[in-house]
Scaffold this motif. Structure first.
Motif, PDB file in Angstrom:
ATOM      1  N   LYS A  62      57.649  54.524  75.967  1.00 42.73           N
ATOM      2  CA  LYS A  62      59.092  54.827  75.450  1.00 42.73           C
ATOM      3  C   LYS A  62      60.027  55.025  76.823  1.00 42.73           C
ATOM      4  O   LYS A  62      61.228  55.655  76.445  1.00 42.73           O
ATOM      5  CB  LYS A  62      59.113  56.112  74.459  1.00 42.73           C
ATOM      6  CG  LYS A  62      58.141  55.860  73.449  1.00 42.73           C
ATOM      7  CD  LYS A  62      58.696  54.976  72.547  1.00 42.73           C
ATOM      8  CE  LYS A  62      58.190  54.723  71.137  1.00 42.73           C
ATOM      9  NZ  LYS A  62      59.106  53.963  70.277  1.00 42.73           N
ATOM     10  N   SER A  68      50.828  53.765  68.643  1.00 42.69           N
ATOM     11  CA  SER A  68      50.488  54.702  67.527  1.00 42.69           C
ATOM     12  C   SER A  68      50.600  56.303  68.013  1.00 42.69           C
ATOM     13  O   SER A  68      51.037  57.164  67.132  1.00 42.69           O
ATOM     14  CB  SER A  68      48.934  54.692  67.265  1.00 42.69           C
ATOM     15  OG  SER A  68      48.329  55.544  66.456  1.00 42.69           O
ATOM     16  N   SER A  90      54.395  57.222  68.122  1.00 42.28           N
ATOM     17  CA  SER A  90      54.908  57.313  66.922  1.00 42.28           C
ATOM     18  C   SER A  90      54.437  58.856  66.402  1.00 42.28           C
ATOM     19  O   SER A  90      55.627  59.413  66.011  1.00 42.28           O
ATOM     20  CB  SER A  90      54.461  56.279  66.180  1.00 42.28           C
ATOM     21  OG  SER A  90      54.880  56.381  64.602  1.00 42.28           O
ATOM     22  N   SER A 122      56.358  61.386  68.197  1.00 40.29           N
ATOM     23  CA  SER A 122      57.889  61.149  68.314  1.00 40.29           C
ATOM     24  C   SER A 122      58.418  61.170  69.771  1.00 40.29           C
ATOM     25  O   SER A 122      59.135  62.056  70.206  1.00 40.29           O
ATOM     26  CB  SER A 122      58.445  62.492  67.627  1.00 40.29           C
ATOM     27  OG  SER A 122      57.915  62.355  66.155  1.00 40.29           O
TER      28      SER A 122
END
Length: 236
Positions: free
Chosen positions: A195, A161, A164, A167
């Motif tokens: 990520k 979450s 996202s 970004s």
């Protein structure tokens, strides 16, 4: 590694420390395998955290191996720590070497990066819920003997979450400003590892020149804080 699929190459830099160490995601995997060899069953470990490589290595390895860490600040009072040990009965402690002298009667079974794994003299075993990933102190405080239970799903969902919403991608270079024992500080680590980003790891505070020198030299892309963090900066 962690309860989510990390988007990374094993050769990608995962961590850069304030003393210049460059750690890849492959290095983290190797360390996790080393921990798996010395702790071969699911159990409770008190993890005395600080923003250093040994502490971060330990956290990721415990979660990866389904070992349940109780995340505590490394500066926790000795008497309070002893009380928590009596209540929760962990089988191991993962602590910075400067606190080893408090546990000389116990066995050190593994040491690395200025941290040591201490096996406590415990002849008891109790089952841990399969979903339980770790325990965190409430509101970032170690003044209570109660903890918040965090599941593997909690960690994965929260990390995804945040990644996202902000970004986050593999090019990000966040610098640590909050303790690992605090949910906010830990969420920054989890979301960027998800990520395949590079974490700039420092135990220096925003009030120290070395923090800003490190931030500039390594071209940090972000820093996080609570309202008081920004109040300090405005007042400078």
């Amino acid at each position: 590694m962690l309860p989510f699929k990390v988007k990374h190459s094993l050769n990608k830099t995962a961590i850069i420390t304030e003393d210049g160490a460059n750690v890849t995601y492959g290095d983290i995997d190797d360390f996790s395998e080393s921990v798996n060899k010395v702790i071969q069953q699911r159990c409770l470990v008190f993890c005395l955290c600080q923003n250093t490589l040994g502490s971060l290595y330990g956290y990721i390895s415990f979660i990866s191996n389904k070992i349940v860490p109780v995340m505590l600040d490394s500066k926790i009072d000795s008497e309070f720590l002893a009380g928590l040990i009596k209540i929760y009965k962990p089988q191991y402690l993962w602590l910075p070497d400067h606190r080893i002298n408090e546990f000389l009667d116990d066995k050190i079974i593994f040491s690395s990066h200025h941290y040591s794994l201490v096996k406590l003299d415990a002849n008891y075993y109790f089952p841990l819920h399969n979903d339980l990933a770790m325990l965190l102190t409430t509101s970032g405080s170690t003044g209570s003997s109660k903890f918040v239970r965090i599941s593997y799903e909690n960690i994965g969902t929260n990390a995804a979450s945040i990644a996202s919403y902000l970004s986050i991608d593999e090019n990000e270079r966040p610098i640590t400003t909050l303790p690992m024992s605090y949910s906010f500080g830990l969420s920054i680590i989890n979301s960027h590892i998800l990520k395949g980003a590079t974490i700039l790891l420092t135990s220096k505070t925003l009030m120290e020149k070395d923090f800003w020198t490190f931030l500039k030299a390594q071209q940090a892309s972000s820093m996080s804080g609570v309202p008081y963090t920004y109040k300090i900066q405005i007042g400078r």
